[in-house]
Design a protein around this motif. Structure first.
Motif, PDB file in Angstrom:
ATOM      1  N   UNK A 118       0.839  -1.195   0.000  1.00 41.12           N
ATOM      2  CA  UNK A 118       0.000   0.000   0.000  1.00 41.12           C
ATOM      3  C   UNK A 118       0.876   1.247   0.000  1.00 41.12           C
ATOM      4  N   UNK A 119       0.316   2.346  -0.487  1.00 40.05           N
ATOM      5  CA  UNK A 119       1.064   3.599  -0.550  1.00 40.05           C
ATOM      6  C   UNK A 119       1.168   4.217   0.837  1.00 40.05           C
ATOM      7  N   UNK A 120       2.340   4.781   1.160  1.00 44.83           N
ATOM      8  CA  UNK A 120       2.575   5.424   2.450  1.00 44.83           C
ATOM      9  C   UNK A 120       3.255   6.761   2.210  1.00 44.83           C
ATOM     10  N   UNK A 121       2.774   7.773   2.934  1.00 45.57           N
ATOM     11  CA  UNK A 121       3.397   9.101   2.880  1.00 45.57           C
ATOM     12  C   UNK A 121       3.461   9.651   4.300  1.00 45.57           C
ATOM     13  N   UNK A 122       4.609  10.205   4.666  1.00 47.86           N
ATOM     14  CA  UNK A 122       4.784  10.806   5.985  1.00 47.86           C
ATOM     15  C   UNK A 122       5.041  12.296   5.790  1.00 47.86           C
ATOM     16  N   UNK A 123       4.334  13.129   6.562  1.00 43.37           N
ATOM     17  CA  UNK A 123       4.516  14.585   6.480  1.00 43.37           C
ATOM     18  C   UNK A 123       4.985  15.112   7.830  1.00 43.37           C
ATOM     19  N   UNK A 124       5.489  16.336   7.807  1.00 48.79           N
ATOM     20  CA  UNK A 124       5.818  17.002   9.072  1.00 48.79           C
ATOM     21  C   UNK A 124       4.577  17.685   9.604  1.00 48.79           C
ATOM     22  N   UNK A 125       4.753  18.470  10.665  1.00 47.77           N
ATOM     23  CA  UNK A 125       3.606  19.117  11.289  1.00 47.77           C
ATOM     24  C   UNK A 125       2.948  20.140  10.369  1.00 47.77           C
ATOM     25  N   UNK A 126       3.709  20.635   9.393  1.00 53.26           N
ATOM     26  CA  UNK A 126       3.169  21.616   8.430  1.00 53.26           C
ATOM     27  C   UNK A 126       2.585  20.943   7.193  1.00 53.26           C
ATOM     28  N   UNK A 128      -2.059  10.587  13.301  1.00 51.57           N
ATOM     29  CA  UNK A 128      -1.148  11.589  13.866  1.00 51.57           C
ATOM     30  C   UNK A 128      -0.111  10.892  14.743  1.00 51.57           C
ATOM     31  N   UNK A 129       1.182  11.182  14.512  1.00 53.24           N
ATOM     32  CA  UNK A 129       2.273  10.624  15.324  1.00 53.24           C
ATOM     33  C   UNK A 129       2.636  11.648  16.401  1.00 53.24           C
ATOM     34  N   UNK A 130       2.643  11.186  17.657  1.00 51.68           N
ATOM     35  CA  UNK A 130       2.876  12.103  18.778  1.00 51.68           C
ATOM     36  C   UNK A 130       4.191  11.774  19.477  1.00 51.68           C
ATOM     37  N   UNK A 179       5.487  13.854  24.923  1.00 48.92           N
ATOM     38  CA  UNK A 179       4.594  14.757  25.651  1.00 48.92           C
ATOM     39  C   UNK A 179       3.195  14.801  25.040  1.00 48.92           C
ATOM     40  N   UNK A 180       2.954  13.962  24.054  1.00 49.34           N
ATOM     41  CA  UNK A 180       1.631  13.919  23.432  1.00 49.34           C
ATOM     42  C   UNK A 180       1.415  14.972  22.369  1.00 49.34           C
ATOM     43  N   UNK A 181       2.471  15.616  21.931  1.00 50.71           N
ATOM     44  CA  UNK A 181       2.369  16.646  20.903  1.00 50.71           C
ATOM     45  C   UNK A 181       2.572  16.024  19.532  1.00 50.71           C
ATOM     46  N   UNK A 182       1.723  16.396  18.581  1.00 52.40           N
ATOM     47  CA  UNK A 182       1.808  15.858  17.221  1.00 52.40           C
ATOM     48  C   UNK A 182       3.074  16.356  16.541  1.00 52.40           C
ATOM     49  N   UNK A 183       3.852  15.414  16.005  1.00 55.13           N
ATOM     50  CA  UNK A 183       5.093  15.759  15.299  1.00 55.13           C
ATOM     51  C   UNK A 183       5.017  15.457  13.809  1.00 55.13           C
ATOM     52  N   UNK A 184       4.249  14.432  13.471  1.00 52.10           N
ATOM     53  CA  UNK A 184       4.154  14.026  12.062  1.00 52.10           C
ATOM     54  C   UNK A 184       2.762  13.462  11.788  1.00 52.10           C
ATOM     55  N   UNK A 185       2.477  13.314  10.502  1.00 52.47           N
ATOM     56  CA  UNK A 185       1.269  12.607  10.052  1.00 52.47           C
ATOM     57  C   UNK A 185       1.713  11.503   9.095  1.00 52.47           C
ATOM     58  N   UNK A 186       1.077  10.341   9.217  1.00 48.05           N
ATOM     59  CA  UNK A 186       1.383   9.243   8.302  1.00 48.05           C
ATOM     60  C   UNK A 186       0.089   8.792   7.624  1.00 48.05           C
ATOM     61  N   UNK A 187       0.154   8.661   6.311  1.00 49.71           N
ATOM     62  CA  UNK A 187      -1.032   8.283   5.524  1.00 49.71           C
ATOM     63  C   UNK A 187      -0.774   6.958   4.807  1.00 49.71           C
TER      64      UNK A 187
END
Length: 642
Positions: free
Chosen positions: A362-370, A444-446, A449-457
């Motif tokens: 499957x396709x995977x893409x990881x982004x930063x917080x922006x 959302x990857x945290x 401290x529970x803060x979102x750092x990245x997103x993975x799709x």
């Protein structure tokens, strides 16, 4: 901090694996309970099938005794002795069946209590008692028959009353059977056909033996023949494919053709051309073939029940085996996990990213917080067409199509930010501009401290799945030959439109259309010409109706047209106008592969709804009856059911 997080992570993973184990235990128990209920249902199924079979034997012998008695009471000295011998032998066979039924009824009291609810037992007992109460007078009636002290109507009335009670009991039993086999009620159509055929046999036999030609008897025989056709038509309409296959393989069409010849002689009043015993034997052979069909359908039900019974046990064994394996697998995984927890804190972040199967298909893409893409896999490039160099630094907006609104994406991101994840189907756009459906999951990857750092799709191209689903749905609801709706979809649309019409006081019309002389076309020119004629008929119907109307093929050469949203005051006029158009088009001279073909059609029209309590079966039956009247009045016409 590290130990508390390690403990938290360990606890979560343990719980994650314990929940499926506990769920597996619970569902295994529930599964076994359902299989136990299924086994009991199978026993009930087999019991009801055997009781139904005994009733068919009783009905068959009562019918034979009725038919022989009808001839004996008017017999002369030439054939009285032979009929007397046949009657005495039939009395004995009938008594043997009655004794077997009575013994079975007594012996099955304890069985009934185990497999049937009290409500059903309380309904069966009076029906059973009514049959044997009437049969207690059989010796008295037989004496009157042998002494010829009873007239034809009283003799017919007595035996018919016995069979009516038996058929009512069978109807109740088949309603129980219907919970397991949806077409079991079609068995009742066969039994009713046998009963009408038995009455026809008795009436004509009585007339032939007595050398009479009574007009009232002719009318009654015509009614009985019509009811036989109606019951068989309902059987063909609602029976399963297995039951229809059994019917086609066991009905004796040769005997039926000979029988029809004798019927035609009787209808014309040419009774001298009919030998009474030949009539009786042919009619009996036809009824026996129907009885054989009924028995084979019941045997088919029992065979399927046994197969499901065996399959249930096999599935149960497999479930237990998987349950045991899963326990050992869980223990083994927990041992491995306990070793992983001994690693240093610096490995947690790497473990968090590595835990995703990045190199899956499957396709995977990881982004930063922006939301800028920082990593993709090969599956991303294969699906979207964007290479790694083209995608990095871009946002996923390069994939957006115009099929989703701004509100759609607002809701999606709201779920990601509040729940930490979103999953669903979405339409995106490839690099070449092609829009395609995909199944997308965003998480959302945290950090610690529970803060979102990245997103993975993660996403998959589901174009083939969507296409397959659409094709499967179309095939399930449409006729393969013509492409128009089939009987299944017709029943659904008719039910929906009937309910809507009752709620909103709308007026519709239903047409039952049957091609005239279609069998002759198949016989003379072959089935491929018949198929071309069927497709031509579908085209004619589609051209003859309005855009909002509905056309379906019921089966064979039978079609249906549903005229929707007619004005109540001119619904009949509109329906008749369209029917005339169809009749005209289908009566034109046709040319297929060098053959000149002449056909026509017969149409039954039913305006609905006429009352709030009518159902779709009533509408179809009324239209079918009107169509049959059109055929009997010369074909190539329509009849409006009133």
């Amino acid at each position: 901090m590290f130990m508390s997080e390690l403990f938290s992570l360990k606890t979560k993973i343990i719980i994650l694996f314990l929940i499926p184990s506990i769920a597996l235990i619970y569902f295994s128990y529930d599964y076994m309970q359902r299989k136990s209920e299924f086994l009991q249902q199978t026993e009930r199924f087999e019991f009801v099938s055997k009781q139904t079979k005994r009733l068919t034997q009783l009905i068959k012998n009562i019918q034979l005794e009725r038919g022989l008695s009808a001839g004996y009471i008017v017999a002369n000295s030439d054939n009285e002795k032979i009929l007397h011998q046949q009657l005495i032998k039939q009395f004995q066979e009938t008594d043997a069946i009655i004794d077997a039924c009575q013994k079975s009824s007594s012996a099955n009291q304890s069985v009934l209590a185990k497999i049937l609810p009290a409500e059903s037992i309380n309904k069966i007992k009076p029906l059973n008692h009514a049959i044997f109460a009437i049969l207690e007078d059989r010796n008295k009636i037989r004496k009157q028959i042998l002494n010829k002290e009873i007239d034809f109507n009283d003799e017919i009335l007595y035996y018919t009353e016995v069979n009516n009670h038996a058929i009512n009991l069978m109807k109740f039993l088949l309603l129980i059977l219907q919970k397991t086999s949806s077409d079991s009620i079609s068995l009742l159509n066969i039994e009713k056909t046998k009963e009408f055929a038995g009455l026809e046999r008795a009436c004509i036999y009585n007339q032939l033996i007595s050398h009479q030609n009574n007009q009232l008897c002719k009318e009654k025989v015509f009614y009985l023949q019509k009811e036989q056709k109606n019951e068989l038509r309902e059987f063909e309409l609602f029976a399963s494919s297995d039951s229809l296959h059994i019917f086609e393989n066991n009905i004796d069409y040769t005997t039926l053709q000979k029988l029809q010849t004798l019927r035609d002689y009787f209808a014309k009043g040419e009774t001298d051309a009919i030998k009474p015993q030949l009539w009786f034997n042919l009619a009996t052979s036809y009824i026996d073939s129907l009885n054989n069909i009924s028995n084979k359908i019941l045997a088919n039900y029992i065979t399927k029940a046994h197969q499901r019974y065996d399959a249930a046990w096999k599935q149960l064994y497999i479930a237990i085996a998987l349950w045991i394996v899963s326990i050992f697998a869980t223990i083994y995984i927990l041992i491995l996990l306990s070793k992983l927890f001994e690693k240093e804190q610096e490995q947690l972040k790497a473990l968090r990213i590595a835990s995703y199967a990045f190199n899956s298909q499957e396709a995977i893409a990881i982004t930063d917080i922006d939301e800028k893409i920082i990593k993709i896999n090969k599956g991303f490039t294969d699906i979207t067409g964007y290479s790694e160099s083209e995608a990095l630094g871009q946002t996923p907006r390069i994939l957006r199509s115009s099929k989703h609104s701004k509100e759609f994406f607002e809701k999606m991101w709201d779920a990601i930010k509040t729940k930490g994840r979103w999953k669903g189907d979405i339409y995106n756009k490839r690099k070449n501009g092609e829009v395609y459906p995909e199944r997308l999951s965003i998480t959302a990857i945290k950090d610690d401290e529970g803060k979102t750092t990245n997103y993975i799709a993660h996403f998959l191209d589901i174009s083939d799945l969507k296409k397959a689903q659409e094709e499967a749905e179309h095939q399930a609801n449409h006729d393969i030959l013509t492409g128009i709706a089939n009987r299944k979809l017709l029943m659904e649309i008719l039910q929906k439109e009937l309910s809507k019409a009752k709620r909103h006081h709308l007026t519709h019309a239903f047409m039952f259309i049957d091609l005239d002389h279609f069998k002759a076309v198949n016989d003379n020119y072959g089935h491929h010409i018949g198929d071309m004629l069927i497709k031509y008929t579908a085209e004619v119907l589609l051209k003859s109706v309005r855009k909002e109307d509905f056309v379906a093929r019921i089966s064979g050469d039978e079609f249906a047209v549903l005229l929707l949203n007619l004005k109540a005051e001119d619904a009949t006029e509109v329906a008749q106008k369209i029917a005339k158009k169809i009749l005209h088009e289908l009566s034109q001279e046709l040319h297929f592969e060098g053959h000149t073909i002449h056909i026509s059609s017969s149409i039954g029209i039913r305006i609905f709804p006429l009352s709030n309590d009518e159902d779709i079966e009533k509408i179809i039956s009324d239209a079918d009856t009107a169509m049959y009247q059109a055929k009997t009045q010369g074909k190539n016409r329509f009849i409006l059911h009133t």
